[in-house]
Design a protein around this motif. Structure first.
Motif, mmCIF file in Angstrom:
data_model
loop_
_atom_site.group_PDB
_atom_site.id
_atom_site.type_symbol
_atom_site.label_atom_id
_atom_site.label_comp_id
_atom_site.label_asym_id
_atom_site.label_seq_id
_atom_site.Cartn_x
_atom_site.Cartn_y
_atom_site.Cartn_z
ATOM 1 N N TYR A 152 48.407 7.575 -54.389
ATOM 2 C CA TYR A 152 49.497 8.467 -54.034
ATOM 3 C C TYR A 152 49.637 9.556 -55.089
ATOM 4 O O TYR A 152 49.474 9.295 -56.286
ATOM 5 C CB TYR A 152 50.826 7.717 -53.997
ATOM 6 C CG TYR A 152 50.890 6.542 -53.056
ATOM 7 C CD1 TYR A 152 50.500 5.275 -53.472
ATOM 8 C CD2 TYR A 152 51.384 6.692 -51.759
ATOM 9 C CE1 TYR A 152 50.579 4.187 -52.620
ATOM 10 C CE2 TYR A 152 51.466 5.602 -50.900
ATOM 11 C CZ TYR A 152 51.060 4.356 -51.339
ATOM 12 O OH TYR A 152 51.147 3.283 -50.491
ATOM 13 N N CYS A 153 50.009 10.757 -54.657
ATOM 14 C CA CYS A 153 50.421 11.759 -55.632
ATOM 15 C C CYS A 153 51.946 11.816 -55.645
ATOM 16 O O CYS A 153 52.618 11.329 -54.729
ATOM 17 C CB CYS A 153 49.817 13.118 -55.336
ATOM 18 S SG CYS A 153 50.328 13.842 -53.775
ATOM 19 N N ASN A 154 52.469 12.416 -56.696
ATOM 20 C CA ASN A 154 53.922 12.443 -56.878
ATOM 21 C C ASN A 154 54.290 13.641 -57.724
ATOM 22 O O ASN A 154 53.513 14.049 -58.603
ATOM 23 C CB ASN A 154 54.361 11.131 -57.552
ATOM 24 C CG ASN A 154 55.848 11.051 -57.757
ATOM 25 O OD1 ASN A 154 56.356 11.330 -58.843
ATOM 26 N ND2 ASN A 154 56.575 10.656 -56.716
ATOM 27 N N ALA A 155 55.458 14.201 -57.448
ATOM 28 C CA ALA A 155 55.982 15.321 -58.218
ATOM 29 C C ALA A 155 57.188 14.827 -59.010
ATOM 30 O O ALA A 155 58.333 14.957 -58.558
ATOM 31 C CB ALA A 155 56.376 16.457 -57.286
ATOM 32 N N PRO A 156 56.974 14.280 -60.186
ATOM 33 C CA PRO A 156 58.051 13.598 -60.899
ATOM 34 C C PRO A 156 59.206 14.502 -61.315
ATOM 35 O O PRO A 156 60.348 14.047 -61.435
ATOM 36 C CB PRO A 156 57.340 13.011 -62.125
ATOM 37 C CG PRO A 156 56.150 13.887 -62.327
ATOM 38 C CD PRO A 156 55.720 14.280 -60.947
ATOM 39 N N GLY A 157 58.919 15.768 -61.523
ATOM 40 C CA GLY A 157 59.968 16.669 -61.968
ATOM 41 C C GLY A 157 60.777 17.274 -60.838
ATOM 42 O O GLY A 157 61.836 17.870 -61.067
ATOM 43 N N TYR A 158 60.295 17.106 -59.617
ATOM 44 C CA TYR A 158 60.990 17.708 -58.478
ATOM 45 C C TYR A 158 61.524 16.651 -57.520
ATOM 46 O O TYR A 158 62.687 16.697 -57.111
ATOM 47 C CB TYR A 158 60.069 18.661 -57.727
ATOM 48 C CG TYR A 158 60.765 19.347 -56.576
ATOM 49 C CD1 TYR A 158 60.649 18.866 -55.268
ATOM 50 C CD2 TYR A 158 61.555 20.464 -56.793
ATOM 51 C CE1 TYR A 158 61.307 19.476 -54.221
ATOM 52 C CE2 TYR A 158 62.223 21.083 -55.747
ATOM 53 C CZ TYR A 158 62.088 20.586 -54.466
ATOM 54 O OH TYR A 158 62.747 21.182 -53.436
ATOM 55 N N ALA A 159 60.652 15.739 -57.122
ATOM 56 C CA ALA A 159 61.037 14.732 -56.123
ATOM 57 C C ALA A 159 60.431 13.385 -56.507
ATOM 58 O O ALA A 159 59.511 12.900 -55.844
ATOM 59 C CB ALA A 159 60.590 15.142 -54.733
ATOM 60 N N PRO A 160 60.915 12.781 -57.571
ATOM 61 C CA PRO A 160 60.300 11.546 -58.071
ATOM 62 C C PRO A 160 60.347 10.376 -57.100
ATOM 63 O O PRO A 160 59.536 9.458 -57.209
ATOM 64 C CB PRO A 160 61.097 11.241 -59.340
ATOM 65 C CG PRO A 160 62.394 11.937 -59.149
ATOM 66 C CD PRO A 160 62.067 13.185 -58.383
ATOM 67 N N LYS A 161 61.265 10.398 -56.149
ATOM 68 C CA LYS A 161 61.384 9.278 -55.221
ATOM 69 C C LYS A 161 60.653 9.532 -53.909
ATOM 70 O O LYS A 161 60.674 8.685 -53.017
ATOM 71 C CB LYS A 161 62.864 8.981 -54.946
ATOM 72 C CG LYS A 161 63.620 8.505 -56.169
ATOM 73 C CD LYS A 161 65.053 8.145 -55.829
ATOM 74 C CE LYS A 161 65.789 7.649 -57.066
ATOM 75 N NZ LYS A 161 67.194 7.274 -56.746
ATOM 76 N N TYR A 162 60.013 10.684 -53.792
ATOM 77 C CA TYR A 162 59.294 10.992 -52.561
ATOM 78 C C TYR A 162 57.847 10.528 -52.690
ATOM 79 O O TYR A 162 57.167 10.844 -53.659
ATOM 80 C CB TYR A 162 59.312 12.486 -52.261
ATOM 81 C CG TYR A 162 58.486 12.824 -51.044
ATOM 82 C CD1 TYR A 162 57.146 13.181 -51.167
ATOM 83 C CD2 TYR A 162 59.030 12.742 -49.766
ATOM 84 C CE1 TYR A 162 56.379 13.454 -50.058
ATOM 85 C CE2 TYR A 162 58.264 13.010 -48.652
ATOM 86 C CZ TYR A 162 56.932 13.375 -48.806
ATOM 87 O OH TYR A 162 56.169 13.638 -47.689
ATOM 88 N N TRP A 163 57.407 9.825 -51.659
ATOM 89 C CA TRP A 163 56.023 9.348 -51.606
ATOM 90 C C TRP A 163 55.416 9.679 -50.254
ATOM 91 O O TRP A 163 56.046 9.473 -49.229
ATOM 92 C CB TRP A 163 55.960 7.836 -51.830
ATOM 93 C CG TRP A 163 56.502 7.428 -53.154
ATOM 94 C CD1 TRP A 163 57.768 6.996 -53.422
ATOM 95 C CD2 TRP A 163 55.808 7.446 -54.414
ATOM 96 N NE1 TRP A 163 57.896 6.736 -54.768
ATOM 97 C CE2 TRP A 163 56.713 7.002 -55.385
ATOM 98 C CE3 TRP A 163 54.505 7.790 -54.800
ATOM 99 C CZ2 TRP A 163 56.361 6.897 -56.734
ATOM 100 C CZ3 TRP A 163 54.165 7.684 -56.127
ATOM 101 C CH2 TRP A 163 55.077 7.237 -57.080
#
Length: 116
Positions: free
Chosen positions: A95-106
């Motif tokens: 999975y990729c993730n955008a921790p600084g913008y949407a950390p809970k979105y997968w």
């Protein structure tokens, strides 16, 4: 609305290589760091690699260091994970993730299976 769409997974023999892609949309991609995670069957999700927004800083988990490379293409809003010298322990959904913008979105992830 943020969207992360992973692709590129598949079946690879031990010692092989593969490149994963993650297409991002719905946010200012170039402003945020990005990460790759993985989750093996029966295990918790774990961090694989991290890259800064400008791509100048990269960090890797010990178990992939020297084998995996994370990169970004801000023009395409895409983050990549080049994986070399794969072994069966790398089998997982990535999975990729955008921790600084949407950390809970997968996103849905992409499955890598390393097997002979």
């Amino acid at each position: 609305q943020v969207q992360l769409v992973e692709s590129g997974g598949g079946l690879v023999q031990p010692g092989g290589s593969l490149r994963l892609s993650c297409a991002a949309s719905g946010f200012a991609f170039s402003r945020y760091p990005m990460r790759w995670y993985r989750q093996a069957p029966g295990k918790e999700r774990e961090l694989v690699a991290h890259i800064s927004s400008a791509g100048s800083s990269r960090n890797y988990a010990d178990y992939v260091k020297g084998r995996f490379t994370i990169s970004i293409d801000n023009a395409k809003n895409t983050v990549y994970l080049q994986m070399n010298s794969l072994n069966p322990e790398d089998t997982a959904v990535y999975y990729c993730n955008a921790p600084g913008y949407a950390p809970k979105y997968w996103g849905k992830g992409t499955l890598l299976t390393v097997s002979s």
